[in-house]
Design a protein around this motif. Structure first.
Motif, PDB file in Angstrom:
ATOM      1  N   ASN A  60      15.919 -50.133 -10.480  1.00  0.00           N
ATOM      2  CA  ASN A  60      15.970 -49.377 -11.720  1.00  0.00           C
ATOM      3  C   ASN A  60      14.963 -48.235 -11.562  1.00  0.00           C
ATOM      4  N   ASP A  61      15.381 -47.029 -11.812  1.00  0.00           N
ATOM      5  CA  ASP A  61      14.500 -45.864 -11.672  1.00  0.00           C
ATOM      6  C   ASP A  61      14.249 -45.300 -13.069  1.00  0.00           C
ATOM      7  N   ALA A  62      13.037 -45.504 -13.571  1.00  0.00           N
ATOM      8  CA  ALA A  62      12.727 -45.152 -14.962  1.00  0.00           C
ATOM      9  C   ALA A  62      12.759 -43.648 -15.195  1.00  0.00           C
ATOM     10  N   ASN A  63      13.110 -43.256 -16.421  1.00  0.00           N
ATOM     11  CA  ASN A  63      13.157 -41.847 -16.797  1.00  0.00           C
ATOM     12  C   ASN A  63      11.757 -41.263 -16.936  1.00  0.00           C
ATOM     13  N   ALA A  64      11.640 -39.987 -16.577  1.00  0.00           N
ATOM     14  CA  ALA A  64      10.356 -39.295 -16.687  1.00  0.00           C
ATOM     15  C   ALA A  64       9.869 -39.248 -18.136  1.00  0.00           C
ATOM     16  N   GLU A  65      10.802 -39.073 -19.085  1.00  0.00           N
ATOM     17  CA  GLU A  65      10.422 -39.025 -20.495  1.00  0.00           C
ATOM     18  C   GLU A  65       9.773 -40.333 -20.945  1.00  0.00           C
ATOM     19  N   TYR A  66      10.306 -41.435 -20.447  1.00  0.00           N
ATOM     20  CA  TYR A  66       9.761 -42.756 -20.800  1.00  0.00           C
ATOM     21  C   TYR A  66       8.375 -42.948 -20.182  1.00  0.00           C
ATOM     22  N   LEU A  67       8.221 -42.497 -18.954  1.00  0.00           N
ATOM     23  CA  LEU A  67       6.910 -42.570 -18.297  1.00  0.00           C
ATOM     24  C   LEU A  67       5.868 -41.778 -19.085  1.00  0.00           C
ATOM     25  N   ALA A  68       6.247 -40.628 -19.565  1.00  0.00           N
ATOM     26  CA  ALA A  68       5.312 -39.801 -20.329  1.00  0.00           C
ATOM     27  C   ALA A  68       4.888 -40.508 -21.609  1.00  0.00           C
ATOM     28  N   GLU A  69       5.841 -41.162 -22.275  1.00  0.00           N
ATOM     29  CA  GLU A  69       5.511 -41.893 -23.496  1.00  0.00           C
ATOM     30  C   GLU A  69       4.550 -43.038 -23.195  1.00  0.00           C
ATOM     31  N   ILE A  70       4.784 -43.744 -22.106  1.00  0.00           N
ATOM     32  CA  ILE A  70       3.910 -44.857 -21.727  1.00  0.00           C
ATOM     33  C   ILE A  70       2.516 -44.353 -21.386  1.00  0.00           C
TER      34      ILE A  70
ATOM     35  N   SER B 267       1.008 -41.794 -22.559  1.00  0.00           N
ATOM     36  CA  SER B 267       0.349 -41.430 -23.815  1.00  0.00           C
ATOM     37  C   SER B 267      -0.190 -42.657 -24.536  1.00  0.00           C
ATOM     38  N   VAL B 268       0.633 -43.710 -24.608  1.00  0.00           N
ATOM     39  CA  VAL B 268       0.227 -44.933 -25.308  1.00  0.00           C
ATOM     40  C   VAL B 268      -0.936 -45.612 -24.585  1.00  0.00           C
TER      41      VAL B 268
ATOM     42  N   ALA C 220      -4.859 -46.143 -25.959  1.00  0.00           N
ATOM     43  CA  ALA C 220      -5.412 -47.488 -26.131  1.00  0.00           C
ATOM     44  C   ALA C 220      -6.554 -47.791 -25.160  1.00  0.00           C
ATOM     45  N   GLY C 221      -6.866 -46.858 -24.281  1.00  0.00           N
ATOM     46  CA  GLY C 221      -7.960 -47.072 -23.335  1.00  0.00           C
ATOM     47  C   GLY C 221      -7.651 -48.117 -22.282  1.00  0.00           C
ATOM     48  N   VAL C 222      -6.394 -48.201 -21.872  1.00  0.00           N
ATOM     49  CA  VAL C 222      -5.972 -49.188 -20.875  1.00  0.00           C
ATOM     50  C   VAL C 222      -6.109 -48.601 -19.479  1.00  0.00           C
ATOM     51  N   GLY C 223      -6.696 -49.359 -18.564  1.00  0.00           N
ATOM     52  CA  GLY C 223      -6.731 -48.951 -17.165  1.00  0.00           C
ATOM     53  C   GLY C 223      -5.376 -49.191 -16.532  1.00  0.00           C
TER      54      GLY C 223
ATOM     55  N   TYR D 239      -0.130 -54.641 -22.393  1.00  0.00           N
ATOM     56  CA  TYR D 239       1.063 -55.227 -23.004  1.00  0.00           C
ATOM     57  C   TYR D 239       0.966 -55.191 -24.533  1.00  0.00           C
ATOM     58  N   LYS D 240      -0.220 -55.440 -25.045  1.00  0.00           N
ATOM     59  CA  LYS D 240      -0.382 -55.384 -26.504  1.00  0.00           C
ATOM     60  C   LYS D 240      -0.194 -53.956 -27.013  1.00  0.00           C
ATOM     61  N   ALA D 241      -0.750 -52.981 -26.295  1.00  0.00           N
ATOM     62  CA  ALA D 241      -0.571 -51.588 -26.698  1.00  0.00           C
ATOM     63  C   ALA D 241       0.909 -51.212 -26.682  1.00  0.00           C
ATOM     64  N   PHE D 242       1.640 -51.713 -25.706  1.00  0.00           N
ATOM     65  CA  PHE D 242       3.062 -51.391 -25.582  1.00  0.00           C
ATOM     66  C   PHE D 242       3.841 -51.888 -26.795  1.00  0.00           C
ATOM     67  N   ILE D 243       3.648 -53.157 -27.152  1.00  0.00           N
ATOM     68  CA  ILE D 243       4.467 -53.697 -28.246  1.00  0.00           C
ATOM     69  C   ILE D 243       4.033 -53.145 -29.612  1.00  0.00           C
ATOM     70  N   GLU D 244       2.807 -52.629 -29.691  1.00  0.00           N
ATOM     71  CA  GLU D 244       2.349 -52.076 -30.965  1.00  0.00           C
ATOM     72  C   GLU D 244       2.719 -50.608 -31.134  1.00  0.00           C
ATOM     73  N   LYS D 245       2.761 -49.839 -30.038  1.00  0.00           N
ATOM     74  CA  LYS D 245       2.792 -48.383 -30.178  1.00  0.00           C
ATOM     75  C   LYS D 245       4.041 -47.698 -29.621  1.00  0.00           C
ATOM     76  N   ILE D 246       4.712 -48.305 -28.669  1.00  0.00           N
ATOM     77  CA  ILE D 246       5.874 -47.624 -28.077  1.00  0.00           C
ATOM     78  C   ILE D 246       6.981 -47.464 -29.116  1.00  0.00           C
ATOM     79  N   GLY D 247       7.609 -46.315 -29.118  1.00  0.00           N
ATOM     80  CA  GLY D 247       8.739 -46.076 -30.011  1.00  0.00           C
ATOM     81  C   GLY D 247       8.368 -45.774 -31.438  1.00  0.00           C
ATOM     82  N   GLN D 248       7.076 -45.537 -31.696  1.00  0.00           N
ATOM     83  CA  GLN D 248       6.659 -45.215 -33.065  1.00  0.00           C
ATOM     84  C   GLN D 248       7.157 -43.814 -33.445  1.00  0.00           C
ATOM     85  N   LYS D 249       7.612 -43.679 -34.666  1.00  0.00           N
ATOM     86  CA  LYS D 249       8.125 -42.399 -35.139  1.00  0.00           C
ATOM     87  C   LYS D 249       7.081 -41.703 -36.013  1.00  0.00           C
TER      88      LYS D 249
END
Length: 468
Positions: A381-391, A393-394, A398-401, A458-468
């Motif tokens: 699976n080759d992820a989209n650049a737009e999705y990578l950019a969103e990740i 940012s999140v 969240a200060g994740v390494g 993982y916590k940052a992902f489920i809390e923040k990804i896809g927020q409008k």
């Protein structure tokens, strides 16, 4: 692009939190050495965190509402957890997915035999292993035996310090001249990975029959009957797995690492679970998938290719009062997922196998893989650049390494995950995970810092990804 080693940034409070998470993680590794045991651990922790079985909602006809926490398990080898968000399910979910099966050796259905007054169990290895690594090491036996009347007998021998352990024998070096000249893949054949389980013949005082030609096997069968109430034919309806005996341990004089069996992929599974159970503040429904059979192609009823996940989403939609096949399709397509599986950590002792600029390193946090596969991205699976950019940012917010990586040099090897399966629904998916040394060996090594950053990520992902 070099990423900073996160150890250098930690406060004392963060170091303590990291150690607490590592201790919790090691306990889960000790309790969950098989996929069935992992589901049991996950279900227990979910209930403690306020989750209810989805079946209870269905039986009571109780609708799902924002904030509800539910789980659904299947065949004891796959479990899904959901925290219902305020947005409609058809808007999609934020999904964490990992697998809970690990390379091992399985017991066959007609396994018990005696040869030259030694009793063995016949085996078949599961997943990609270096067969020679499993020789002359203490092993334990885990699983279930189901009798014809439906009685399920749990087996766990070799983990308690008072238990016996088992072994697959190796040839002594004094006689191993030919063996030592063979390719590693030929040092021992799969048919010779049989488990030595006994050498003591049954005595006449214990009921040995005069015409008994296999007294050692008879002694093993007697112990099986006395201890578990099972006979030889019960092996036919058994699932028994051979895994390394012993507990997860701190590794290194600085205790910066964790050494354990099964960190592929339980390091991603348990960190995803921890993030899910930590009462995240969500808008979109959060989901955690812990799935079986990834190591052999995600096949079968409990692998990601099964329809259990899709069917469960249909159940959730129905319990929100909006039963609709179209809404199920929308919920799947509008979802976003981290398909979490371990990455190969850069190993200076085997530097030739890695492309250093594109490798994952210990202590640099959660790993993202835009693509996996092998030799031309085959099976990736080759992820989209737009999705990578969103990740990006999140994670930064969240200060994740975190870091980016591939699995080794382009023409050296490669691997795959469940990402491509989920991407078939049209959802955004990217591979992520924790860097591990000695992947698929009997004992694998992870960095405590990376385990900690995985939970945060993982916590940052489920809390923040896809927020409008």
């Amino acid at each position: 692009m070099d990423r900073r080693n996160v150890w250098k940034t930690y406060t004392q409070a963060e170091l303590k939190e990291m150690e607490d998470i590592s201790a919790r993680y090691k306990r889960c590794l000790d309790e969950g050495k098989t996929e069935r045991e992992c589901v049991e651990v996950a279900e227990r922790l979910a209930k403690e965190a306020g989750y209810r079985c989805l079946c209870s909602y269905k039986e009571a006809g109780e609708p799902l509402k924002e904030g509800d926490k539910v789980y659904a398990s299947f065949m004891g080898k796959m479990i899904l957890l959901f925290q219902i968000g305020k947005e409609p399910l058809e808007n999609g979910m934020n999904i964490l997915g990992a697998h809970i099966d690990s390379p091992r050796i399985d017991i066959k259905q007609n396994p018990l035999y005696e040869t030259d007054e030694m009793a063995y169990l016949d085996t078949h290895y599961y997943g990609g292993i270096k067969k020679y690594q499993w020789l002359a090491s203490p092993l334990s036996l885990h699983g279930v035996i189901v009798k014809k009347d439906g009685t399920k007998v749990r087996v766990n021998i070799g983990e308690n310090e008072n238990d016996p352990v088992f072994v697959i024998t190796d040839l002594l070096v004094h006689l191993a001249g030919k063996q030592m000249s063979q390719k590693a893949s030929e040092v021992i054949e799969g048919d010779n990975l049989d488990l030595l389980i006994g050498s003591r013949p049954l005595t006449e005082a214990e009921g040995l029959k005069e015409d008994e030609k296999e007294a050692v096997k008879a002694g093993v069968l007697r112990l099986m009957e006395e201890t578990y109430g099972i006979g030889e034919e019960d092996f036919v309806s058994a699932e028994l797995e051979i895994v390394p005996a012993g507990k997860a341990r701190d590794c290194g004089i600085d205790r910066s690492m964790i050494l354990s069996y099964g960190q592929d992929d339980r390091v991603c599974a348990f960190t995803s679970l921890f993030a899910m159970l930590d009462n995240p503040q969500i808008s979109r429904t959060a989901c955690c998938i812990l799935v079986d059979k990834e190591e052999i192609g995600s096949v079968g009823a409990t692998g990601m290719h099964s329809r259990f996940f899709e069917n469960t989403i249909a159940e959730l939609i129905a319990l929100t009062g909006e039963e609709s096949e179209l809404k199920v399709r929308r919920a799947l397509q509008n979802s976003k997922m981290l398909s979490s599986d371990v990455s190969a950590a850069y190993d200076p002792m085997f530097a030739a196998a890695f492309e250093k600029r594109s490798s994952a390193f210990f202590g640099k946090g959660l790993v993202f893989n835009k693509f996996t596969g092998s030799r031309g991205k085959n099976g990736s699976n080759d992820a989209n650049a737009e999705y990578l950019a969103e990740i990006r940012s999140v994670m930064d917010e969240a200060g994740v390494g975190y870091q980016y990586a591939e699995l080794g040099k382009v023409d050296v090897g490669g691997g795959g995950t469940i990402a491509y399966i989920m991407a078939q629904y049209g959802m955004e998916v990217i591979d992520s995970g924790v860097a591990v040394l000695c992947m698929h060996a009997m004992y694998e090594i992870s960095s405590k810092a990376d385990v900690y950053e995985a939970v945060k990520g993982y916590k940052a992902f489920i809390e923040k990804i896809g927020q409008k």
